[in-house]
Design an enzyme around this catalytic site. Structure first.
Site, PDB file in Angstrom:
ATOM      1  N   TYR A 116      61.435  37.927  25.730  1.00 25.52           N
ATOM      2  CA  TYR A 116      62.192  36.552  25.389  1.00 25.52           C
ATOM      3  C   TYR A 116      63.157  36.463  24.084  1.00 25.52           C
ATOM      4  CZ  TYR A 116      59.263  33.327  28.178  1.00 25.52           C
ATOM      5  OH  TYR A 116      58.607  32.844  29.366  1.00 25.52           O
ATOM      6  N   GLU A 143      32.841  41.371  37.096  1.00 21.60           N
ATOM      7  CA  GLU A 143      34.165  41.489  37.800  1.00 21.60           C
ATOM      8  C   GLU A 143      34.793  39.953  37.767  1.00 21.60           C
ATOM      9  OE1 GLU A 143      35.495  41.107  42.692  1.00 21.60           O
ATOM     10  OE2 GLU A 143      33.422  42.030  42.219  1.00 21.60           O
ATOM     11  N   ASP A 202      30.776  42.198  42.686  1.00 19.60           N
ATOM     12  CA  ASP A 202      30.386  41.828  44.285  1.00 19.60           C
ATOM     13  C   ASP A 202      29.925  43.102  44.995  1.00 19.60           C
ATOM     14  OD1 ASP A 202      31.047  39.112  43.967  1.00 19.60           O
ATOM     15  OD2 ASP A 202      33.109  39.397  44.833  1.00 19.60           O
TER      16      ASP A 202
END
Length: 379
Positions: free
Chosen positions: A122, A208, A261
């Site tokens: 920026y 996760e 998972d």
């Protein structure tokens, strides 16, 4: 809820094993010990680059920057270098990006300060055009100067969250008490600049998904089955999150466990924290002693989830598993290969959220404490 000492037996054994594996290395704040050396190398390399540019200009020759091409972390692929010079419009733009980014990095390293890449972007939007322009020049500089990403002092704004028993001081002197944050707080922008890391955590749990992280924090797992620290990278972790996990492990020397998972992508995320990325890997990102706590493919049969909670593996999933089995480090880990084989043979996968089909609070009240007490992890 107080946890009896017998609960900690297997976790303590894992901690001792972790300490044994790191024998011969400094058990203290390793990252801070090496930082001065990295800074000296980085400053000297910057000065050589600028001196070469000035020398070329002084004799009327167009300056050329030599940018090594990226290699895989196992040393294969890539190689050679790109020549970036003044001349063609595209090459001139890249040349300008590199020199301006180098100047910003040099300023922050010399002054011992840090800036986010977003802040630098920026400050000079008209030059970079997009954030990707800055990110590419920063990655180029890492290879040009021969330093890790952290050596530039241009940090990447992290997406990860941390909760639990942790206090630290930021690079600007602010003391942060993570335990006071009700829903966790963002991973610090400058993990390298952290000092005064204090924690009585007995393990670090890397999660996760953000949804799972929020459920664990809401259930006060970091206190009920703690003290502990819980961290999530919200899916595939960014560099800052992985730096924090490694930094806390290097300082605290407590077990790091992963909860993902039971599918190829969860396995990949756990492996990323433990073994590192196959492509371009810096030191100080992977924790080799990490243990995959679950949900393991071998857990699914014992959990006896209803059929509708199990999802069939897709051809893409099978390809992902084959790719993971071929990972140089993972392929030498029998326990992890067994999980891959189990998933391939079963043909099914499941998410952490599927445990709610057994009982709404099964994850926090049964699964996690049982796995921790019984050492139900894979090393």
């Amino acid at each position: 809820m107080a946890v009896s000492e017998d609960f900690w037996w297997e976790i303590e054994k894992l901690r001792v094993m972790t300490l044994h594996d790191s024998e011969g290395r400094d058990g203290g704040d390793v990252a801070m010990t090496d930082k001065d050396d990295v800074s000296r190398v980085m400053l000297a390399a910057c000065e050589r680059v600028v001196a070469d540019v000035v020398a070329s200009i002084s004799v009327g020759e167009p300056p050329v920057l030599r940018v090594p091409r990226p290699k895989r972390s196992d040393g294969s692929g890539g190689g050679g270098e790109s020549l970036v010079s003044l001349g063609a419009q595209r090459s001139t733009r890249r040349f300008a990006h590199l020199l301006y980014t180098l100047a910003q990095a040099y300023r922050h390293v010399a002054s011992g300060t840090y800036a986010t890449r977003r802040d630098v972007y920026y400050q000079c939007v008209w030059l970079y055009g997009t954030q990707a322009g800055l990110d590419r020049s920063a990655e180029d500089l890492v290879r040009m100067l021969g330093v890790p990403r952290s050596g530039l002092h241009l940090t990447i704004t992290g997406k990860g969250l941390v909760a639990g028993a942790l206090t630290y001081t930021t690079c600007d002197g602010t003391i942060v008490n993570v335990s006071q944050a009700q829903n966790g707080m963002l991973v610090p922008e400058s993990v390298e600049g952290m000092t005064g890391v204090v924690s009585d955590a007995r393990y670090i749990l890397v999660v996760e998904k953000d949804a799972t992280f929020q459920r664990l924090v809401e259930a006060q797992v970091h206190r009920s089955y703690g003290p502990s620290i819980i961290i999530t990278g919200k899916g595939y972790p960014d560099v800052s999150t992985r730096q924090l996990v490694h930094r806390l492990w290097s300082v605290l020397r407590v077990p790091v466990l992963a909860l993902t998972d039971a599918d190829p992508y969860g396995l990949h995320i756990a492996a990323l924290y433990k073994f590192g990325a196959l492509l371009r890997e810096d030191a100080g990102l992977a924790v080799s002693s990490l243990a995959w706590l679950g949900v393991l493919p071998t857990d699914l049969r014992a959990l006896q989830l209803p059929a509708y909670a199990l999802l069939p593996l897709t051809p893409t999933d099978h390809g992902k598993l084959a790719s993971l089995a071929a990972h140089p480090a993972l392929s030498r880990s029998p326990g992890w290969l067994r999980q891959i084989q189990e998933q391939q043979n079963s043909g099914f996968k499941a998410e952490i959220q599927s445990l709610t089909h057994i009982r709404p609070d099964y994850l926090t009240s049964v699964y996690l404490p049982t796995k921790l007490r019984q050492a139900g992890w894979v090393l």
